[in-house]
Design a protein around this motif. Structure first.
Motif, PDB file in Angstrom:
ATOM      1  N   LYS A   2       0.831  -1.195   0.000  1.00  0.00           N
ATOM      2  CA  LYS A   2       0.000   0.000   0.000  1.00  0.00           C
ATOM      3  C   LYS A   2       0.870   1.252   0.000  1.00  0.00           C
ATOM      4  CE  LYS A   2      -3.731  -1.320   2.914  1.00  0.00           C
ATOM      5  NZ  LYS A   2      -4.326  -1.173   4.242  1.00  0.00           N
ATOM      6  N   GLU A   9      -5.028   6.293  -1.421  1.00  0.00           N
ATOM      7  CA  GLU A   9      -4.370   5.011  -1.233  1.00  0.00           C
ATOM      8  C   GLU A   9      -4.304   4.271  -2.567  1.00  0.00           C
ATOM      9  OE1 GLU A   9      -5.141   2.815   2.600  1.00  0.00           O
ATOM     10  OE2 GLU A   9      -5.936   1.387   1.133  1.00  0.00           O
ATOM     11  N   LEU A  11      -2.976   0.511  -4.231  1.00  0.00           N
ATOM     12  CA  LEU A  11      -2.473  -0.838  -3.949  1.00  0.00           C
ATOM     13  C   LEU A  11      -1.612  -1.302  -5.113  1.00  0.00           C
ATOM     14  CD1 LEU A  11      -5.755  -2.448  -2.550  1.00  0.00           C
ATOM     15  CD2 LEU A  11      -3.713  -1.818  -1.244  1.00  0.00           C
TER      16      LEU A  11
END
Lengths: 87, 268
Positions: A2, A9, A11
């Protein structure tokens, strides 16, 4: 892993270089983007050698003029890069 | 300095603020702010600073008012089309607040005149309301070299950004953006478009920063870049890293002479 890109955010499946991240995030004019990684600026010459780690905080900072007309246009499509903030 | 009854009434909402008071209002009336560019950003900044009673306001712009400006440059009116922007701006300010002395500089800033303009009234704070990168870098460098604080802002489409430079207290515009985009890499220039209110939002933030600096209150946007996205209605501040090797404000500055960067002429 992350990471945070411009406050959001993101990933990632695997570790990537900063250059790859710029591509993944579809930054169309990387030569004009100021990149801040955690607490420091990364110069364009260091994009390839910089590896993004879990928990990294990345800011792409864009040129912004005055909306008067002398703005930079992208080479490929109708989107203006200064406004291309990442989701 | 003594307030007239009219001034007491005009500035009453400032005076009742503990952080301003009579002392602060006098400070504003004795302050001098230079606004470079009387367009989308400069127009609202100038109007609020004038309303606030900033005693001397300098306006720099070589342009004349065009109809397409009126969607956002609210200091100008329909009757002003064709008039120099600095004159139109001065008239609006004079109508609004007779306490303000307006200085006009009917010219573009360049390495040849910017130092003299800033020194003309020894301005306390400078607002960058320009629309192009050569001017933005020129204003940055001139302010750094003259030890003057200034507010940068840029707007495009539905986005805006702003930061404040205070000498010795955080990064300058060049620390963040290094150099203007090279003109030969810019394929063309045409209207990119901007939502009219963007200038109002970012320009009034610049005016707030000027007032806070003049009064010595609050935390300024030095060391922080405020980014605003109108479509998401989100404000975000990015803490800026220091750049100790900055060529103009770093530990060993090498930039001593102002630079006139090439500005690609607009083909529109």
């Amino acid at each position: 892993m992350k990471i945070r890109v411009n406050g959001n955010e993101v990933l990632l499946e695997k570790a990537v270089s900063l250059k790859e991240l710029l591509t993944l995030q579809q930054v169309r004019t990387p030569e004009y983007v100021t990149v801040q990684l955690n607490d420091g600026f990364i110069s364009a010459s260091g994009f390839e050698d910089t590896t993004i780690d879990d928990g990294d905080v990345i800011e792409f900072l864009y040129f912004m003029g005055g909306g008067q007309g002398n703005e930079i246009q992208p080479r490929t499509n109708g989107e203006v890069f200064q406004a291309h903030y990442l989701k | 300095m003594k307030f007239s009854q009219e001034q007491m009434e005009r500035y009453s909402r400032h005076i009742i603020l503990n952080e301003v008071g009579v002392k602060g209002q006098i400070k504003l009336l004795e302050s001098k702010v230079l606004i470079i560019g009387t367009g989308g950003l400069g127009a609202p900044a100038a109007m609020y600073l004038a309303a606030a009673g900033v005693g001397t306001i300098g306006l720099v712009d070589a342009d004349a008012v065009e109809l397409s400006n009126l969607q956002r440059q609210i200091i100008h009116s329909t009757k002003d089309v064709g008039k120099p922007k600095v004159i139109s701006g001065k008239e609006t300010i004079n109508d609004m607040n007779p306490d303000v002395n307006v200085m006009t500089y009917h010219e573009w800033v360049s390495s040849a005149n910017i130092t003299d303009i800033i020194k003309d009234q020894d301005y306390d704070f400078i607002i960058d309301g320009t629309d192009n990168f050569p001017a933005k870098f020129l204003i940055n460098d001139a302010c750094v070299l003259l030890h003057k604080p200034f507010s940068h802002a840029g707007i495009i489409r539905f986005s805006g950004q702003t930061m404040t430079y205070v000498p010795g207290q955080g990064p300058c515009y060049r620390c963040v953006f290094l150099n203007p985009p090279a003109p030969d890499l810019v394929p063309s220039c045409k209207e990119a478009g901007v939502l009219g209110v963007m200038g109002g939002i970012m320009g009034t933030i610049q005016a707030s920063e000027a007032i806070k600096y003049l009064l010595g209150i609050g935390d300024l946007l030095n060391g922080r870049l405020l980014v605003f996205e109108a479509l998401d209605m989100e404000f975000r501040t990015v803490k800026l890293a220091p750049r100790t090797n900055c060529v103009v404000c770093g530990e060993n500055p090498t930039l001593k002479d102002l630079i006139d960067y090439e500005q690609r002429a607009c083909e529109l």
